[in-house]
Write a protein that holds these residues in place. Structure first.
Motif, PDB file in Angstrom:
ATOM      1  N   THR B 572      56.221  28.881 -15.342  1.00 48.80           N
ATOM      2  CA  THR B 572      56.918  28.933 -16.620  1.00 48.80           C
ATOM      3  C   THR B 572      57.159  27.552 -17.249  1.00 48.80           C
ATOM      4  O   THR B 572      56.943  27.397 -18.442  1.00 48.80           O
ATOM      5  CB  THR B 572      58.238  29.713 -16.471  1.00 48.80           C
ATOM      6  OG1 THR B 572      57.933  30.962 -15.872  1.00 48.80           O
ATOM      7  CG2 THR B 572      58.891  29.940 -17.816  1.00 48.80           C
ATOM      8  N   PRO B 573      57.587  26.544 -16.455  1.00 48.04           N
ATOM      9  CA  PRO B 573      57.735  25.223 -17.091  1.00 48.04           C
ATOM     10  C   PRO B 573      56.430  24.720 -17.693  1.00 48.04           C
ATOM     11  O   PRO B 573      56.422  24.153 -18.797  1.00 48.04           O
ATOM     12  CB  PRO B 573      58.168  24.321 -15.928  1.00 48.04           C
ATOM     13  CG  PRO B 573      58.726  25.230 -14.919  1.00 48.04           C
ATOM     14  CD  PRO B 573      58.027  26.526 -15.063  1.00 48.04           C
ATOM     15  N   LEU B 574      55.327  24.954 -16.996  1.00 48.79           N
ATOM     16  CA  LEU B 574      54.034  24.535 -17.528  1.00 48.79           C
ATOM     17  C   LEU B 574      53.736  25.257 -18.833  1.00 48.79           C
ATOM     18  O   LEU B 574      53.253  24.655 -19.801  1.00 48.79           O
ATOM     19  CB  LEU B 574      52.945  24.848 -16.489  1.00 48.79           C
ATOM     20  CG  LEU B 574      51.532  24.424 -16.854  1.00 48.79           C
ATOM     21  CD1 LEU B 574      51.443  22.913 -16.984  1.00 48.79           C
ATOM     22  CD2 LEU B 574      50.529  24.922 -15.820  1.00 48.79           C
ATOM     23  N   ARG B 575      54.056  26.551 -18.873  1.00 46.66           N
ATOM     24  CA  ARG B 575      53.791  27.294 -20.103  1.00 46.66           C
ATOM     25  C   ARG B 575      54.686  26.811 -21.230  1.00 46.66           C
ATOM     26  O   ARG B 575      54.283  26.805 -22.388  1.00 46.66           O
ATOM     27  CB  ARG B 575      54.010  28.782 -19.864  1.00 46.66           C
ATOM     28  CG  ARG B 575      53.128  29.323 -18.775  1.00 46.66           C
ATOM     29  CD  ARG B 575      53.238  30.806 -18.669  1.00 46.66           C
ATOM     30  NE  ARG B 575      52.665  31.459 -19.835  1.00 46.66           N
ATOM     31  CZ  ARG B 575      52.513  32.777 -19.926  1.00 46.66           C
ATOM     32  NH1 ARG B 575      52.905  33.547 -18.949  1.00 46.66           N
ATOM     33  NH2 ARG B 575      51.992  33.305 -21.005  1.00 46.66           N
ATOM     34  N   ARG B 576      55.917  26.428 -20.883  1.00 47.48           N
ATOM     35  CA  ARG B 576      56.816  25.951 -21.933  1.00 47.48           C
ATOM     36  C   ARG B 576      56.294  24.676 -22.582  1.00 47.48           C
ATOM     37  O   ARG B 576      56.597  24.383 -23.731  1.00 47.48           O
ATOM     38  CB  ARG B 576      58.206  25.686 -21.371  1.00 47.48           C
ATOM     39  CG  ARG B 576      59.003  26.935 -21.195  1.00 47.48           C
ATOM     40  CD  ARG B 576      60.475  26.651 -21.060  1.00 47.48           C
ATOM     41  NE  ARG B 576      61.147  27.799 -20.469  1.00 47.48           N
ATOM     42  CZ  ARG B 576      61.359  28.939 -21.121  1.00 47.48           C
ATOM     43  NH1 ARG B 576      60.998  29.042 -22.382  1.00 47.48           N
ATOM     44  NH2 ARG B 576      61.929  29.951 -20.511  1.00 47.48           N
ATOM     45  N   LEU B 577      55.546  23.888 -21.798  1.00 45.84           N
ATOM     46  CA  LEU B 577      55.005  22.654 -22.380  1.00 45.84           C
ATOM     47  C   LEU B 577      54.050  22.944 -23.532  1.00 45.84           C
ATOM     48  O   LEU B 577      53.895  22.151 -24.434  1.00 45.84           O
ATOM     49  CB  LEU B 577      54.266  21.844 -21.307  1.00 45.84           C
ATOM     50  CG  LEU B 577      55.123  21.214 -20.230  1.00 45.84           C
ATOM     51  CD1 LEU B 577      54.254  20.389 -19.307  1.00 45.84           C
ATOM     52  CD2 LEU B 577      56.196  20.335 -20.851  1.00 45.84           C
ATOM     53  N   HIS B 578      53.398  24.103 -23.490  1.00 46.71           N
ATOM     54  CA  HIS B 578      52.490  24.479 -24.569  1.00 46.71           C
ATOM     55  C   HIS B 578      53.315  25.117 -25.663  1.00 46.71           C
ATOM     56  O   HIS B 578      53.352  26.323 -25.820  1.00 46.71           O
ATOM     57  CB  HIS B 578      51.413  25.424 -24.059  1.00 46.71           C
ATOM     58  CG  HIS B 578      50.554  24.809 -23.001  1.00 46.71           C
ATOM     59  ND1 HIS B 578      50.943  24.686 -21.696  1.00 46.71           N
ATOM     60  CD2 HIS B 578      49.334  24.243 -23.072  1.00 46.71           C
ATOM     61  CE1 HIS B 578      49.992  24.091 -21.001  1.00 46.71           C
ATOM     62  NE2 HIS B 578      49.007  23.796 -21.822  1.00 46.71           N
ATOM     63  N   SER B 579      54.006  24.253 -26.432  1.00 45.33           N
ATOM     64  CA  SER B 579      55.056  24.754 -27.307  1.00 45.33           C
ATOM     65  C   SER B 579      54.588  25.011 -28.725  1.00 45.33           C
ATOM     66  O   SER B 579      55.335  25.555 -29.522  1.00 45.33           O
ATOM     67  CB  SER B 579      56.196  23.737 -27.333  1.00 45.33           C
ATOM     68  OG  SER B 579      55.679  22.481 -27.723  1.00 45.33           O
ATOM     69  N   GLY B 580      53.355  24.624 -29.070  1.00 48.63           N
ATOM     70  CA  GLY B 580      52.909  24.808 -30.439  1.00 48.63           C
ATOM     71  C   GLY B 580      53.511  23.802 -31.397  1.00 48.63           C
ATOM     72  O   GLY B 580      53.423  23.967 -32.611  1.00 48.63           O
ATOM     73  N   LEU B 581      54.123  22.751 -30.849  1.00 41.74           N
ATOM     74  CA  LEU B 581      54.864  21.808 -31.677  1.00 41.74           C
ATOM     75  C   LEU B 581      54.063  20.509 -31.812  1.00 41.74           C
ATOM     76  O   LEU B 581      53.758  19.866 -30.815  1.00 41.74           O
ATOM     77  CB  LEU B 581      56.175  21.519 -30.962  1.00 41.74           C
ATOM     78  CG  LEU B 581      57.377  21.221 -31.806  1.00 41.74           C
ATOM     79  CD1 LEU B 581      57.673  22.441 -32.654  1.00 41.74           C
ATOM     80  CD2 LEU B 581      58.558  20.912 -30.914  1.00 41.74           C
ATOM     81  N   VAL B 582      53.737  20.138 -33.030  1.00 43.35           N
ATOM     82  CA  VAL B 582      52.906  18.948 -33.225  1.00 43.35           C
ATOM     83  C   VAL B 582      53.545  17.707 -32.609  1.00 43.35           C
ATOM     84  O   VAL B 582      52.870  16.885 -31.983  1.00 43.35           O
ATOM     85  CB  VAL B 582      52.657  18.714 -34.724  1.00 43.35           C
ATOM     86  CG1 VAL B 582      51.912  17.429 -34.944  1.00 43.35           C
ATOM     87  CG2 VAL B 582      51.857  19.850 -35.292  1.00 43.35           C
ATOM     88  N   GLY B 583      54.876  17.578 -32.765  1.00 39.55           N
ATOM     89  CA  GLY B 583      55.561  16.406 -32.244  1.00 39.55           C
ATOM     90  C   GLY B 583      55.367  16.263 -30.744  1.00 39.55           C
ATOM     91  O   GLY B 583      55.088  15.176 -30.232  1.00 39.55           O
ATOM     92  N   ASP B 584      55.470  17.386 -30.023  1.00 36.54           N
ATOM     93  CA  ASP B 584      55.251  17.360 -28.571  1.00 36.54           C
ATOM     94  C   ASP B 584      53.847  16.870 -28.266  1.00 36.54           C
ATOM     95  O   ASP B 584      53.638  16.040 -27.368  1.00 36.54           O
ATOM     96  CB  ASP B 584      55.390  18.773 -27.995  1.00 36.54           C
ATOM     97  CG  ASP B 584      56.839  19.156 -27.795  1.00 36.54           C
ATOM     98  OD1 ASP B 584      57.698  18.316 -28.104  1.00 36.54           O
ATOM     99  OD2 ASP B 584      57.097  20.288 -27.358  1.00 36.54           O
ATOM    100  N   TYR B 585      52.891  17.388 -29.011  1.00 32.31           N
ATOM    101  CA  TYR B 585      51.498  17.063 -28.710  1.00 32.31           C
ATOM    102  C   TYR B 585      51.221  15.585 -28.956  1.00 32.31           C
ATOM    103  O   TYR B 585      50.484  14.947 -28.200  1.00 32.31           O
ATOM    104  CB  TYR B 585      50.552  17.928 -29.556  1.00 32.31           C
ATOM    105  CG  TYR B 585      50.660  19.418 -29.288  1.00 32.31           C
ATOM    106  CD1 TYR B 585      51.520  19.913 -28.311  1.00 32.31           C
ATOM    107  CD2 TYR B 585      49.903  20.329 -29.994  1.00 32.31           C
ATOM    108  CE1 TYR B 585      51.620  21.267 -28.062  1.00 32.31           C
ATOM    109  CE2 TYR B 585      49.995  21.685 -29.745  1.00 32.31           C
ATOM    110  CZ  TYR B 585      50.858  22.156 -28.792  1.00 32.31           C
ATOM    111  OH  TYR B 585      50.961  23.499 -28.553  1.00 32.31           O
ATOM    112  N   VAL B 586      51.824  15.043 -30.014  1.00 29.43           N
ATOM    113  CA  VAL B 586      51.631  13.618 -30.292  1.00 29.43           C
ATOM    114  C   VAL B 586      52.262  12.780 -29.179  1.00 29.43           C
ATOM    115  O   VAL B 586      51.688  11.781 -28.725  1.00 29.43           O
ATOM    116  CB  VAL B 586      52.213  13.244 -31.670  1.00 29.43           C
ATOM    117  CG1 VAL B 586      52.166  11.747 -31.893  1.00 29.43           C
ATOM    118  CG2 VAL B 586      51.457  13.951 -32.767  1.00 29.43           C
ATOM    119  N   ALA B 587      53.441  13.218 -28.714  1.00 29.42           N
ATOM    120  CA  ALA B 587      54.090  12.496 -27.618  1.00 29.42           C
ATOM    121  C   ALA B 587      53.204  12.515 -26.381  1.00 29.42           C
ATOM    122  O   ALA B 587      53.018  11.486 -25.712  1.00 29.42           O
ATOM    123  CB  ALA B 587      55.451  13.123 -27.314  1.00 29.42           C
TER     124      ALA B 587
END
Lengths: 116, 604, 105, 253
Positions: B572-587
């Protein structure tokens, strides 16, 4: 002047744009930050091609060979880059516009359709 | 025709076709657009086939504008590069035929725009595969991207495609700008843009931090395109929502072009003295590859959205490709090339078949479709065959490529073949599980898990507007033909031998430099013959059998509660990382760049 | 002398790009981006790149901000049309989602 | 990830990247160096082809293939924007309102429009001689037409720039670049190789193919930018959700 100041400026522009994109709450703002990130590449390219005491690589007024010129290749690259940037920005804004119509928001943190 | 004329034609033909379609498309009936697009795609395929024939197992070059390599741009075709371009062209042809009757294209003013963009996409891919110039590669990378972003967001009435396309576009463009910074850095250092000449120029220096940083920055865009962890987040978001024909192209070949680009740039520019040391590259990229393969496999197993499932399986296979390339041996390159060819066809076929489900039932949800597709027997069989191909069943091309790559990997690290077997088994099993549930109604209907972060795949906008018509025959036919092609890659006599030579060429820096500068190429060392071996067949059968077992277990058995809880708390934590959030992906992108810099600095 | 001018232009460009990032309201950001474009054009002129300066002037100061402004205008208008908000533009200004809440990852 | 964790993660990574970047830049050849091997070769090559503006020579002769790709990107972006900004099934077009314009503004626009057009054409035409060229001139031309919007209103603008015509012009100029490249191939040389007489140095007709490719890009950029801006203007002024169309859906919370 310090020998690598323009390169540092380019690096700063990239990092600050990244920061903006990480913290952005409005996709139009994100696209604006992307434009800043792209500006850093122009600065880097032209900085790499500058020659102290050189003139522009255009020989309509000066006789060829009379004075050293700055590197014309990076200028051509930067020119290409400017066009690419403008078009990508347009596409991104078009996507943002439609996204606003369908999601009712341009806050990236409110887009929860894709996850897991 | 001469090879030097065929090289630019492979880019010019689709460009011309796209322009023609955009100009006269609105005046043509739908059939006219289809014929024009198909003819252009077919002509490109012919062009590349002729090119491979004319070039043989050597290298063909084209000096554009008639300028030498240190002034102009040179296109270089060796068996691996031209072969990848051919794979792209074949898939484009397949996609255009697939969407003849399928796609509900906007009419009137925008007729012809969809195939025109597909052709521009194709020009970007062939140009990227064939160019021997760093900045030119950036330009074609962006051309590929621009077409792909627009195509991904094609359904403007639906909300998710726009989200996925925007994420895709932002992350990819950002990475492209990082690469351009790296290119500028390398240019400042070497004063060259040609790959081979830049490599030669680096040899006069001592390497060090600028070269490492330039390499990492240049690789950023390529690794993002290749969807290597932690640069991969955009891929499932884009692939899950793009129109099916576009997914076929993106998963089948665009992502693999990223791996190809990384390998090409490393070999031609950075592999020599004054570059990035081979042992560092081998260690770092093997680690990246294995992590990517495992993360992709775990995420793939936990998907119920069928397109997203296939997207994650692409990520995990990319991990295997990266591992194969990272071995830095001709055999590793050859195995990966075969694997990419077999995988591209099989994956495109699977996406095509998923498109059939979307067309018939308006859903790509494994749970929601449980047992609903019993009527589509042929499609179900093809789907299962695709799953087995993905698992590496001999004699599919995936099986042969996996076997060759495994053997090459095993000679360096004995545990690497286990990763290959495990990952291909898990991704194949996920597809087989979905096939069993959707087409057979096997097992109990799975219960939705409302508290987990997941994308369901229900309520997809149908891609056509007249759901009551018969299934267009082109859809299953094209998918079946693609599976056949995947089989041919594994069985066609001579292909493995030719790609074996290709692997030797690909890893031959001096030969590449000689071809670019127009001096005599040194003779090729005797290339090893790669073909089916006993152990390769055994490992292929093993992973296919493992896939079947896993799929059967997932459908039939109910896991003990304790076991499920442990798995969930890990996943589940791994899946939460795939959040669909551009900011997360840039980080994460920044983290990836930092980690690569640090790893290379530590291993210098 | 040129070096000093280049340094000044660089400082301006860096400040403007930082400002453009920190300015989170799109319309104001467009204005700052426009200024950044102007600064870049100046810098490129000093770096003896008149060709790039001209196109930067055309794109960076005019085209890109114009597109951003047009987009923002449309965003505001669709807010008005949807009747979700009495104060036009406020939804974008504050960046609050007007259709629900996000989990924030 | 929470917002705070994200920023924290980013800050650490950015510090590392920044450190490496600074270390790398310190060891690059210093800013202003006199060593530019590729630049020197490019200058010689441009002069050999009698092109006074070396940057144009690099763009349209030495590395014309880059420009072909770049121009295809523009073409693709215009097509893509048209595709993305098409009125959706649940939207309709309405005519924009006629707006009152101050007489001074109108005078300003009417005077400036022809002037800007002339400047645009000049910049395109002299690309191989002086700074400027197809791209810069193209944007000026496109901007010039939009002065009609400032001077009059949107309806007048739509009359002076029929979108469909510019769509076609965009495609034709994109194709012409490729065709000129192929002409080099057909005439026995390489793709994009010059096959025209080189002309006299520093004259309007010089540099062989350069002015022609330059003009093709000029047309392409002008029509492409006009179409791009047109789609955004249409969105801002003319596209509305249909009356019976569903409003944007609510998010599940």
């Amino acid at each position: 002047m310090n020998g690598f100041l323009p390169f540092l400026a380019a690096g700063w522009m990239l990092l600050v744009a990244l920061y903006g994109m990480v913290t952005s709450r409005n996709l139009v703002h994100t696209v604006g930050c992307l434009a800043v990130a792209q500006s850093s590449t122009y600065v880097m390219l032209l900085g790499a091609g500058y020659r102290r005491g050189g003139t522009a690589p255009v020989f309509s007024d000066t006789a060829p060979g009379s004075r050293p010129v700055v590197d014309p290749v990076v200028q051509a690259l930067a020119l290409t880059d400017v066009v690419v940037g403008a078009t990508v920005t347009a596409l991104l804004l078009a996507l943002t516009l439609q996204l606003r119509k369908r999601h009712g928001t341009v806050d990236p943190q409110a887009l929860t359709g894709l996850k897991g | 025709m001469q090879a030097s004329a065929l090289l630019p034609l492979a880019v010019a033909v689709p460009l011309l076709g796209a322009a023609l379609l955009a100009v006269i498309g609105r005046r043509l009936p739908r059939v006219g657009c289809d014929v024009l697009a198909t003819a252009t795609a077919g002509a490109t395929v012919c062009c590349l086939v002729l090119l491979l024939g004319a070039g043989g197992t050597g290298r063909a070059t084209a000096h554009l504008g008639g300028w030498p390599a240190d002034i102009g741009i040179v296109l270089v075709a060796d068996p691996v590069g031209a072969g990848l371009a051919l794979l792209a062209a074949v898939l484009v042809l397949a996609v255009i035929v697939y969407s003849w009757r399928y796609f509900d294209e906007p009419s009137g003013q925008h007729a012809g725009v969809f195939p025109a963009l597909i052709l521009l996409f194709e020009a970007g891919m062939t140009g990227f595969a064939l160019t021997g110039d760093l900045f030119n590669a950036f330009v074609f990378f962006e051309l590929m991207g621009t077409a792909a972003y627009a195509l991904t967001g094609h359904h403007v009435e639906d909300r998710r495609p726009l989200h996925g396309a925007l994420t895709f576009a932002i992350v990819n463009s950002l990475a492209a700008y990082c690469s351009l910074l790296g290119i500028a850095m390398l240019y400042a250092r070497t004063g060259q843009l040609n790959l081979a000449l830049a490599g030669r120029s680096l040899a006069t220096g001592h390497g060090g931090v600028p070269v490492t940083v330039a390499f990492v920055l240049i690789s950023t865009a390529l690794l993002v395109k290749a969807a290597v962890v932690p640069f991969h987040f955009w891929l499932p978001d884009a692939h899950a929502v793009a129109p099916t024909p576009v997914c076929m192209l993106m998963s089948g070949v665009m992502v693999e072009l990223g791996v190809y680009g990384t390998a090409r740039v490393y070999w031609t520019v950075f592999a020599g003295p004054g570059g990035v040391p081979p042992h560092a590259f081998r260690t770092v990229f093997t680690a990246l590859g294995v992590i990517t393969a495992l993360v992709g496999a775990v995420m793939c197993w936990h998907q119920r959205h069928l397109k997203r499932l296939l997207a994650f399986s692409t990520i995990s296979h990319v991990g295997l490709f990266v591992t194969g390339v990272a071995l830095l041996t001709p055999a590793g390159v050859t195995g990966t090339a075969l694997y990419v060819a077999g995988h591209g066809c099989a994956k495109a076929a699977l996406f095509g078949l998923t498109g059939v489900l979307l067309d018939r039932y308006g859903s790509v949800d494994e749970y929601g479709l449980h047992g609903r597709a019993r009527g589509l027997r042929l499609v179900g069989v093809l789907y299962a065959v695709g799953g087995l191909a993905l698992a590496g069943l001999p004699p599919f091309g995936t099986g042969l490529g996996k076997a060759v790559a495994e053997e090459a990997a095993g000679t360096w690290q004995p545990w690497l073949p286990a990763v290959f077997v495990l990952v291909s088994a898990v991704t194949g099993a996920a597809v087989l599980r979905a096939a069993a549930r959707v087409f057979l109604g096997a097992g109990p209907r799975p219960q939705p898990r409302p508290h987990e972060p997941e994308t369901t795949g229900e309520g997809e906008e149908p891609e056509i507007r007249s759901p009551r018509r018969a299934l267009p025959a082109t859809m299953p036919t094209v998918s079946a033909l693609l599976l056949l092609l995947s089989l041919l890659v594994g069985t066609a006599p001579g292909l493995a031998v030719a790609l074996g030579r290709g692997g030797e060429r690909f890893t031959d820096r001096q030969g590449y430099l000689a071809a670019v500068t127009g001096t005599a190429e040194p003779a090729l060392r005797g290339a090893a013959e790669h073909t089916w071996t006993g152990s390769g067949i055994a490992l292929g059968l093993l992973s296919a059998a493992l896939a079947c077992l896993l799929a059967a277990a997932a459908v039939r058995l109910r896991a003990p509660a304790g076991f499920s809880r442990v798995v969930a708390s890990a996943v589940t934590p791994l899946r939460r990382l795939h959040s669909g959030l551009v900011g997360d992906y840039v980080a994460w992108l920044t983290v990836g760049v930092a980690a690569l810099c640090a790893a290379f600095a530590a291993l210098r | 002398m040129t070096d000093v001018l280049i340094a000044v232009a660089l400082v301006f460009v860096v400040a403007a790009s930082t400002g453009a990032v920190l300015c989170r309201e799109p319309v104001r950001q467009a204005v700052v981006l426009s200024a950044l474009g102007l600064g870049l054009a100046l810098l490129f002129t000093l770096l003896q790149a008149p060709d790039v300066a001209l196109s930067q002037l055309a794109v960076g100061t005019a085209l890109t901000p114009l597109l951003i402004l047009l987009t923002t205008r449309k965003l505001r208008r669709s807010t008005e049309e949807a009747g979700e908000d009495t104060a036009p533009g406020s939804a974008e200004d504050t960046g609050t989602p007007d259709g629900g809440t996000g989990s924030g990852g | 990830m929470t917002a705070r964790l994200r920023v924290w993660l980013f800050t650490v990574a950015a510090a590392v990247v920044g450190g490496f970047f600074v270390a790398a830049c310190r060891r690059l050849p210093p800013f202003g160096t006199a060593r530019h091997p590729y630049g020197a070769r490019a200058v010689t090559a441009a002069l050999a082809h009698r092109t006074a503006n070396v940057v144009s020579s690099v763009n349209f002769d030495l590395r014309a293939f880059d420009t072909l790709g770049e121009e295809s990107i523009l073409f693709g972006a215009v097509l893509g924007t048209a595709l993305l900004l098409r009125p959706a099934r649940d939207e309709s077009l309405s005519r924009a309102r006629t707006e009152r314009v101050l007489p001074t503004t109108r005078l300003f626009g009417v005077l400036l429009l022809p002037l800007a057009l002339v400047v645009g054409v000049y910049i395109v035409a002299h690309g191989q001689l002086s700074p400027g060229g197809g791209f810069q001139g193209g944007v000026v031309l496109a901007t010039a037409l939009h002065l009609a919007y400032i001077a009059a209103d949107y309806r007048v603008l739509e009359k002076v720039r029929p979108s469909a015509a510019f769509d076609v012009a965009d495609g034709i100029s994109a194709a012409s670049f490729t065709v000129m490249g192929l002409a080099g191939l057909v005439s026995g040389g390489a793709f994009l190789q010059n096959f025209l007489p080189l002309g006299t140095f520093n004259q309007l007709v010089s540099g062989g193919l350069v002015p022609l490719l330059n003009a093709a890009v000029g047309f392409e950029v002008a029509s492409g930018v006009i179409v791009l801006v047109a789609h955004f203007l249409d969105q801002a002024l003319e596209v509305h959700p249909s009356a019976q169309a569903p409003q944007p859906e609510e998010h599940p919370t």
